[in-house]
Scaffold this motif. Structure first.
Motif, short mmCIF file in Angstrom:
data_model
loop_
_atom_site.label_atom_id
_atom_site.label_comp_id
_atom_site.label_asym_id
_atom_site.label_seq_id
_atom_site.Cartn_x
_atom_site.Cartn_y
_atom_site.Cartn_z
N ALA A 50 0.84 -1.21 0.00
CA ALA A 50 0.00 0.00 0.00
C ALA A 50 0.87 1.25 0.00
N ALA A 51 1.95 1.23 0.77
CA ALA A 51 2.86 2.38 0.82
C ALA A 51 3.52 2.59 -0.54
N LEU A 52 3.98 1.51 -1.18
CA LEU A 52 4.61 1.63 -2.50
C LEU A 52 3.61 2.10 -3.55
N ASN A 53 2.36 1.67 -3.41
CA ASN A 53 1.30 2.09 -4.32
C ASN A 53 1.01 3.59 -4.16
N LYS A 54 0.96 4.04 -2.92
CA LYS A 54 0.68 5.45 -2.63
C LYS A 54 1.76 6.35 -3.24
N LEU A 55 2.99 5.83 -3.28
CA LEU A 55 4.11 6.59 -3.84
C LEU A 55 4.23 6.41 -5.35
N ASP A 56 3.30 5.65 -5.95
CA ASP A 56 3.23 5.39 -7.39
C ASP A 56 4.37 4.53 -7.92
N TYR A 57 4.96 3.70 -7.05
CA TYR A 57 5.99 2.77 -7.50
C TYR A 57 5.37 1.49 -8.05
N ILE A 58 4.21 1.11 -7.51
CA ILE A 58 3.54 -0.11 -7.98
C ILE A 58 2.07 0.16 -8.20
N GLU A 59 1.47 -0.71 -8.99
CA GLU A 59 0.02 -0.68 -9.24
C GLU A 59 -0.58 -1.90 -8.55
N ILE A 60 -1.74 -1.70 -7.92
CA ILE A 60 -2.44 -2.80 -7.27
C ILE A 60 -3.77 -3.00 -7.97
N LYS A 61 -4.03 -4.24 -8.38
CA LYS A 61 -5.30 -4.56 -9.04
C LYS A 61 -6.07 -5.52 -8.14
N LYS A 62 -7.30 -5.15 -7.80
CA LYS A 62 -8.16 -6.00 -6.98
C LYS A 62 -9.34 -6.42 -7.85
N GLU A 63 -9.57 -7.72 -7.89
CA GLU A 63 -10.66 -8.25 -8.72
C GLU A 63 -11.20 -9.51 -8.06
N PHE A 64 -12.28 -10.01 -8.62
CA PHE A 64 -12.83 -11.29 -8.16
C PHE A 64 -12.63 -12.31 -9.25
N VAL A 65 -12.16 -13.48 -8.86
CA VAL A 65 -12.04 -14.62 -9.76
C VAL A 65 -13.04 -15.63 -9.22
N GLY A 66 -14.15 -15.76 -9.93
CA GLY A 66 -15.27 -16.51 -9.38
C GLY A 66 -15.82 -15.69 -8.22
N LYS A 67 -15.84 -16.28 -7.04
CA LYS A 67 -16.31 -15.55 -5.87
C LYS A 67 -15.17 -15.19 -4.93
N LYS A 68 -13.95 -15.47 -5.35
CA LYS A 68 -12.80 -15.20 -4.50
C LYS A 68 -12.10 -13.91 -4.91
N PRO A 69 -11.76 -13.08 -3.92
CA PRO A 69 -11.02 -11.86 -4.23
C PRO A 69 -9.57 -12.20 -4.62
N LYS A 70 -9.03 -11.44 -5.55
CA LYS A 70 -7.64 -11.64 -5.98
C LYS A 70 -6.97 -10.28 -6.08
N THR A 71 -5.83 -10.15 -5.41
CA THR A 71 -5.04 -8.93 -5.46
C THR A 71 -3.76 -9.24 -6.21
N SER A 72 -3.43 -8.38 -7.17
CA SER A 72 -2.21 -8.55 -7.96
C SER A 72 -1.43 -7.24 -8.00
N TYR A 73 -0.14 -7.36 -8.27
CA TYR A 73 0.75 -6.21 -8.28
C TYR A 73 1.57 -6.18 -9.56
#
Length: 97
Positions: A50-73
């Protein structure tokens, strides 16, 4: 300004260094795989990413695969350039030039 002053404090943490290192050689990587590679807790990975994302070093993608949440970077262009600069400064420090 000395060589040590050119090191990026945003990458001082071993977890942040690990996240960036993994993302430099992978396009997208999911939370579970990142957690396993770095051997960190859920909370530790979540807070540092989250800190790296806030500083724009990384992108975080949150999605659902079926009914399960999936977070990717993935690393951003800004993050890639900043991390390469950090690594170059580390190399200069090690070579003491």
């Amino acid at each position: 300004m000395g060589i040590i002053d050119k090191l990026n404090k945003d990458f001082d943490s071993r977890v942040r260094l690990g996240i960036m290192s993994v993302l430099m050689v992978n396009d997208w990587i999911d939370f579970t795989e990142m957690k396993s590679l770095l051997n960190v807790t859920d909370g530790n990975l979540a807070s540092h990413s989250a800190a790296l994302n806030k500083l724009d070093y990384i992108e975080i993608k949150k999605e659902f695969v079926g009914k399960k949440p999936k977070t990717s970077y993935r690393v951003t262009n800004f993050g890639r350039a900043s991390f390469v600069s950090h690594l170059n400064s580390l190399e200069k420090l090690i070579k003491n030039k």
